[in-house]
Design a protein around this motif. Structure first.
Motif, PDB file in Angstrom:
ATOM      1  N   HIS A  21       0.840  -1.196   0.000  1.00 52.43           N
ATOM      2  CA  HIS A  21       0.000   0.000   0.000  1.00 52.43           C
ATOM      3  C   HIS A  21       0.880   1.253   0.000  1.00 52.43           C
ATOM      4  O   HIS A  21       1.830   1.355   0.774  1.00 52.43           O
ATOM      5  CB  HIS A  21      -0.925   0.000   1.220  1.00 52.43           C
ATOM      6  N   ASP A  22       0.530   2.196  -0.850  1.00 53.36           N
ATOM      7  CA  ASP A  22       1.340   3.412  -0.952  1.00 53.36           C
ATOM      8  C   ASP A  22       0.518   4.688  -0.874  1.00 53.36           C
ATOM      9  O   ASP A  22       1.020   5.779  -1.122  1.00 53.36           O
ATOM     10  CB  ASP A  22       2.168   3.398  -2.238  1.00 53.36           C
ATOM     11  N   ASN A  23      -0.766   4.553  -0.492  1.00 47.62           N
ATOM     12  CA  ASN A  23      -1.640   5.712  -0.312  1.00 47.62           C
ATOM     13  C   ASN A  23      -2.530   5.401   0.882  1.00 47.62           C
ATOM     14  O   ASN A  23      -3.479   4.624   0.776  1.00 47.62           O
ATOM     15  CB  ASN A  23      -2.475   5.953  -1.567  1.00 47.62           C
ATOM     16  N   LEU A  24      -2.206   5.968   2.046  1.00 44.65           N
ATOM     17  CA  LEU A  24      -2.830   5.547   3.293  1.00 44.65           C
ATOM     18  C   LEU A  24      -3.237   6.746   4.129  1.00 44.65           C
ATOM     19  O   LEU A  24      -2.527   7.756   4.179  1.00 44.65           O
ATOM     20  CB  LEU A  24      -1.872   4.697   4.133  1.00 44.65           C
ATOM     21  N   VAL A  25      -4.378   6.631   4.804  1.00 49.25           N
ATOM     22  CA  VAL A  25      -4.745   7.547   5.871  1.00 49.25           C
ATOM     23  C   VAL A  25      -4.512   6.809   7.180  1.00 49.25           C
ATOM     24  O   VAL A  25      -4.999   5.688   7.370  1.00 49.25           O
ATOM     25  CB  VAL A  25      -6.206   7.999   5.765  1.00 49.25           C
ATOM     26  N   VAL A  26      -3.758   7.418   8.073  1.00 50.86           N
ATOM     27  CA  VAL A  26      -3.342   6.754   9.310  1.00 50.86           C
ATOM     28  C   VAL A  26      -3.965   7.468  10.504  1.00 50.86           C
ATOM     29  O   VAL A  26      -3.899   8.691  10.624  1.00 50.86           O
ATOM     30  CB  VAL A  26      -1.806   6.756   9.428  1.00 50.86           C
ATOM     31  N   LEU A  61      -0.678   9.686   3.918  1.00 54.96           N
ATOM     32  CA  LEU A  61       0.703   9.328   3.597  1.00 54.96           C
ATOM     33  C   LEU A  61       0.722   8.754   2.184  1.00 54.96           C
ATOM     34  O   LEU A  61      -0.029   7.827   1.879  1.00 54.96           O
ATOM     35  CB  LEU A  61       1.205   8.283   4.609  1.00 54.96           C
ATOM     36  N   ARG A  62       1.557   9.313   1.328  1.00 54.34           N
ATOM     37  CA  ARG A  62       1.619   8.875  -0.065  1.00 54.34           C
ATOM     38  C   ARG A  62       3.080   8.769  -0.495  1.00 54.34           C
ATOM     39  O   ARG A  62       3.874   9.666  -0.236  1.00 54.34           O
ATOM     40  CB  ARG A  62       0.878   9.859  -0.959  1.00 54.34           C
ATOM     41  N   ARG A  63       3.387   7.645  -1.139  1.00 53.50           N
ATOM     42  CA  ARG A  63       4.757   7.445  -1.575  1.00 53.50           C
ATOM     43  C   ARG A  63       5.192   8.557  -2.534  1.00 53.50           C
ATOM     44  O   ARG A  63       4.496   8.875  -3.495  1.00 53.50           O
ATOM     45  CB  ARG A  63       4.914   6.077  -2.237  1.00 53.50           C
ATOM     46  N   LEU A  64       6.322   9.155  -2.259  1.00 53.61           N
ATOM     47  CA  LEU A  64       6.803  10.271  -3.047  1.00 53.61           C
ATOM     48  C   LEU A  64       7.023   9.852  -4.488  1.00 53.61           C
ATOM     49  O   LEU A  64       7.557   8.774  -4.775  1.00 53.61           O
ATOM     50  CB  LEU A  64       8.098  10.804  -2.459  1.00 53.61           C
ATOM     51  N   GLY A  65       6.575  10.707  -5.402  1.00 52.40           N
ATOM     52  CA  GLY A  65       6.716  10.399  -6.808  1.00 52.40           C
ATOM     53  C   GLY A  65       5.397  10.032  -7.438  1.00 52.40           C
ATOM     54  O   GLY A  65       5.232  10.104  -8.660  1.00 52.40           O
ATOM     55  N   ASP A  66       4.410   9.603  -6.624  1.00 53.12           N
ATOM     56  CA  ASP A  66       3.061   9.379  -7.148  1.00 53.12           C
ATOM     57  C   ASP A  66       2.448  10.733  -7.490  1.00 53.12           C
ATOM     58  O   ASP A  66       2.920  11.775  -7.056  1.00 53.12           O
ATOM     59  CB  ASP A  66       2.167   8.673  -6.112  1.00 53.12           C
ATOM     60  N   ALA A  67       1.387  10.701  -8.250  1.00 49.97           N
ATOM     61  CA  ALA A  67       0.744  11.953  -8.640  1.00 49.97           C
ATOM     62  C   ALA A  67       0.227  12.685  -7.414  1.00 49.97           C
ATOM     63  O   ALA A  67      -0.111  12.094  -6.395  1.00 49.97           O
ATOM     64  CB  ALA A  67      -0.422  11.675  -9.596  1.00 49.97           C
ATOM     65  N   ALA A  68       0.184  13.999  -7.513  1.00 51.50           N
ATOM     66  CA  ALA A  68      -0.370  14.806  -6.423  1.00 51.50           C
ATOM     67  C   ALA A  68      -1.856  14.492  -6.270  1.00 51.50           C
ATOM     68  O   ALA A  68      -2.501  14.028  -7.198  1.00 51.50           O
ATOM     69  CB  ALA A  68      -0.173  16.288  -6.727  1.00 51.50           C
ATOM     70  N   PRO A  69      -2.431  14.729  -5.061  1.00 52.62           N
ATOM     71  CA  PRO A  69      -3.853  14.472  -4.852  1.00 52.62           C
ATOM     72  C   PRO A  69      -4.712  15.188  -5.886  1.00 52.62           C
ATOM     73  O   PRO A  69      -4.463  16.353  -6.205  1.00 52.62           O
ATOM     74  CB  PRO A  69      -4.090  15.013  -3.433  1.00 52.62           C
ATOM     75  N   GLN A  70      -5.693  14.499  -6.382  1.00 53.28           N
ATOM     76  CA  GLN A  70      -6.572  15.050  -7.416  1.00 53.28           C
ATOM     77  C   GLN A  70      -7.927  15.437  -6.803  1.00 53.28           C
ATOM     78  O   GLN A  70      -8.437  14.734  -5.973  1.00 53.28           O
ATOM     79  CB  GLN A  70      -6.805  14.014  -8.524  1.00 53.28           C
TER      80      GLN A  70
END
Length: 251
Positions: free
Chosen positions: A175-180, A242-251
């Protein structure tokens, strides 16, 4: 199971993340209750004080019930943790039921944020065996996204909502896009790799704190902001995207 008067009903009411976020629907539901039950976690329980203020404003009695102890041993494995939580839920249901035995009517339970996210009230009330309904509240997840002006998921992709306790395992699972949530120790700081974080504490309160940026660059800022929030309000509840760096910015 405690046998309660058949005239007893329960309303589980989400009250948002600050009294100013109480919805019109929630306020009317609380006002229609005969009394409200709330856990009392000690003489310096600021969240109980906020619930008292809400009840006083709408003219409903609040009955404070000492919160049963819970096993929070650091060494609990997954099964031990789950068992400790279930035992705590049983103890809470017994304590609340003991109050309700001699007091039939409509009983309110005021849930910080929204009852659907990392809150035990629905599970506890279900143990009481009485009719109940649930009213939503403004959640910390919604406020986090609004304050940072982001969407929690990318187009057509999921977001995983998890806890600090499970964060490392969820990242290891891919998982690389998480709300914690429930992460007082900021477990994100222990992760390998590069991540972006959008963090907030005491969202909706006059002393809310926000930090965003590359995780490695803002960890110290997050810790300092968390300390300020606790000093200002006497409590701290934080959550982050938390989002892995390099993924697209939040849309």
């Amino acid at each position: 199971m405690i046998e309660l008067d058949p005239r007893t009903t329960v309303r589980v009411v989400g009250i948002g993340c600050h009294p100013g976020q109480l919805t019109v629907e929630a306020r009317a539901a609380i006002a229609a209750c005969d009394y409200v039950i709330a856990a009392d976690k000690g003489p310096d329980d600021p969240l109980l004080a906020l619930r008292r203020a809400i009840c006083a404003e709408v003219g409903v009695e609040l009955v404070a019930v000492p919160d049963p102890p819970r096993d929070r041993s650091a060494g609990l494995d997954e099964a031990g943790y789950d068992g400790a939580v279930l035992d705590w839920h049983d103890a809470r249901a017994a304590a609340y039921g003991a109050v309700m035995v001699g007091r039939p009517g409509t009983v309110g339970f005021l849930v910080w944020g929204d009852p659907a996210f990392y809150d035990s009230t629905i599970r506890v009330v279900d143990r009481l065996g009485v009719p109940y309904d649930v009213l939503p509240g403004i959640s910390a997840l919604s406020l986090l996204a609004a304050r940072h002006r982001v969407v929690l998921h990318e187009v057509g992709r999921p977001v995983l909502v998890t806890t600090g306790r499970r964060l490392a395992a969820e990242v290891a699972a891919g998982h690389d896009n998480l709300v914690v949530m429930l992460d007082g120790g900021l477990q994100a700081a222990t992760l390998a790799g590069e991540w972006d974080i959008w963090w907030g504490a005491n969202l909706g309160s006059p002393h809310e704190e926000l930090v965003a940026g590359p995780l490695a660059s803002v960890v110290a800022d997050v810790r300092a902001a968390r300390a300020r929030a606790k000093d200002a309000d006497g409590w701290v509840m934080d959550t982050y995207l938390l989002r892995r760096l390099g993924d697209a910015a939040p849309q």
